[in-house]
Design a protein around this motif. Sequence first.
Motif, short mmCIF file in Angstrom:
data_model
loop_
_atom_site.label_atom_id
_atom_site.label_comp_id
_atom_site.label_asym_id
_atom_site.label_seq_id
_atom_site.Cartn_x
_atom_site.Cartn_y
_atom_site.Cartn_z
N UNK A 134 0.77 -0.99 0.04
CA UNK A 134 -0.17 -0.08 0.02
C UNK A 134 0.76 1.07 0.01
N UNK A 138 0.76 4.26 -2.66
CA UNK A 138 0.48 5.59 -2.29
C UNK A 138 1.63 6.65 -2.81
N UNK A 141 1.11 6.91 -6.73
CA UNK A 141 -0.20 7.71 -7.00
C UNK A 141 0.15 9.13 -6.81
N UNK A 151 7.50 19.65 -8.71
CA UNK A 151 6.52 19.80 -7.55
C UNK A 151 6.24 18.35 -7.27
N UNK A 154 9.38 16.95 -5.29
CA UNK A 154 9.42 17.40 -4.20
C UNK A 154 8.61 16.92 -3.09
N UNK A 155 7.07 16.50 -3.43
CA UNK A 155 6.26 16.02 -2.58
C UNK A 155 6.43 14.48 -2.36
N UNK A 158 9.08 13.91 0.18
CA UNK A 158 8.90 13.83 1.69
C UNK A 158 7.90 12.81 2.16
N UNK A 162 8.81 10.09 5.03
CA UNK A 162 7.66 9.76 5.99
C UNK A 162 7.38 8.35 5.97
N UNK B 136 -0.59 15.70 6.98
CA UNK B 136 0.05 15.49 5.81
C UNK B 136 -0.70 15.10 4.71
N UNK B 140 -0.63 17.42 1.02
CA UNK B 140 -0.37 16.83 -0.31
C UNK B 140 -1.58 17.17 -1.10
N UNK B 144 -4.57 19.81 -5.08
CA UNK B 144 -5.23 19.03 -6.15
C UNK B 144 -6.73 19.27 -6.01
N UNK B 150 -6.68 10.03 -3.04
CA UNK B 150 -5.28 10.01 -2.76
C UNK B 150 -4.85 10.04 -1.26
N UNK B 153 -5.32 6.65 0.55
CA UNK B 153 -4.28 5.53 -0.13
C UNK B 153 -2.78 6.06 0.95
N UNK B 154 -2.74 7.26 0.79
CA UNK B 154 -1.23 7.64 1.69
C UNK B 154 -1.48 7.48 3.17
N UNK B 200 6.78 17.76 7.73
CA UNK B 200 6.42 17.20 6.41
C UNK B 200 5.57 17.86 5.63
N UNK B 203 6.91 21.11 4.60
CA UNK B 203 7.77 21.10 3.14
C UNK B 203 6.96 20.73 1.89
N UNK B 204 5.85 20.00 2.35
CA UNK B 204 4.92 19.69 1.08
C UNK B 204 4.16 20.95 0.47
N UNK B 207 6.10 23.37 -1.66
CA UNK B 207 6.37 22.82 -3.03
C UNK B 207 5.34 23.47 -3.67
N UNK B 208 4.14 23.64 -3.28
CA UNK B 208 2.92 24.28 -3.83
C UNK B 208 3.24 25.56 -4.08
#
Lengths: 241, 210
Positions: A134, A138, A141, A151, A154-155, A158, A162, B136, B140, B144, B150, B153-154, B200, B203-204, B207-208
């Motif tokens: 999984x 992820x 994805x 972009x 970078x994401x 991280x 993590x 987090x 992300x 979006x 997403x 799933x993450x 985290x 930092x994400x 990026x955006x």
Amino acid sequence: MQQFANPAKFLKLANAILPYLWAATIILFAIGLYGALVITPPDYQQGEAVRIMYVHVPAAWLGLFVYCLMGFFSAVAFVYRHPLADAAAKTAAPLGAVFCFLALVTGSFWGKPMWGTWWAWGDARLTSMFILLLFYLGYMAIWTSIDEPTRAATIARIVALVGVVNVFVVKFSVNWWNTLHQPASVIRMGGSAIDKSMLWALLVMAVAYTLLFTALHLVSLRSEIAARKLRQQRIAEIGRR
Amino acid sequence: MTLAKRQGGGLGAALGFILAVMVLIPLAVGPDQNLLGKLAPGLMWLALLLSVLLTADRIFQQDFEDGSLDVMAMGPLPFEFVTLAKACAHWLTVSLPLAVITPPLGMLMSIDAARLPMLMFSMIAGSFSLSFLAAIGGAVTAGLRRGGLLVSLLILPLYVPVLIFGVAATAGDMGPSGSVPALGVLMALGLMSLVISPWASAAILKAYLR
């Protein structure tokens, strides 16, 4: 190490190595498979089904190894901001996911005659392998759902970091959960030391798998670099118009 | 940060979601009281996880869209503190109330009344890391359009330890020491996510914003 971060130098090196790598992979696979399927004796408990181990265990090893590698590349990319490291992490993910999946599928082929079921939630390794898959999905994805490549890089970096930190926590808690719910009766194949007559074939297969991964990784890295070049050229062409 | 409350919808929708799950579960597994009582703690934990997850994309999205995140990023405060505050706000406005409200709903599931306080304690202890990990995911998906799947799933794999120890604390079947160790682990997980998550998600988001 640093000088191979240059894509041109890397490509040169990769092109030089790849033929030998493929040859070594094929030879080792031939030896390993012959050893696994023909030479090594059937297990006194598991019979012929033990031969599944030779394809299953290396796949599982690589599933974990590739994940660590992905974390390593992401850390390098995070520190040095080098696009090639991002590309390496990106291309490693699908390969690792495939190995992970392979380990799960062959594991359940083995589990059917041995445990009597395709899937046993009682086994901690099964569960944590599934969760690892999984994590891979992820990560992949992220790359597919964010269009802009820097972009996304970078994401994804991280998220991979993590994930690497957390995968150990998850693994630990699944193990703990497993000891809490005592599994009915699971035959452990690593319970007793593996006999030498089987071990050598297993090790050869493990090396063969690793070489296969390296070769595939280099190929997909090469195509990733090509894809990026193509993209840049296309953008430049649009700009010229 | 109290603005989070005013944007609204988060807690209400999540609570509605939990109620809907409560109705659906007996329909799915049958109205047998014993069975329901046995399954209830685990299912309620699942309902809590999913409802927190559903609100995850609200943590940053609105601020990202109206540009206030840009302002905050340029402000004097380190951006990590901003995300920390955001995650805290999410905890205070969504996860914590949910963790308090959900256990009494367990009566609907004919849960053992003696277990309710422990269910509430463990949910409060666990809700902290739920919110922080959700941050987090929220980071992300801030930029979006369709991030819901997403996020699941993450973040769901990251929720595994919380779920395991949360249910363990509720069940309290860890021998003589009872639920206390599991509660401790839940809090430890919360502290760990406190370390990882602001960094985290900051930092994400950067990026955006770049």
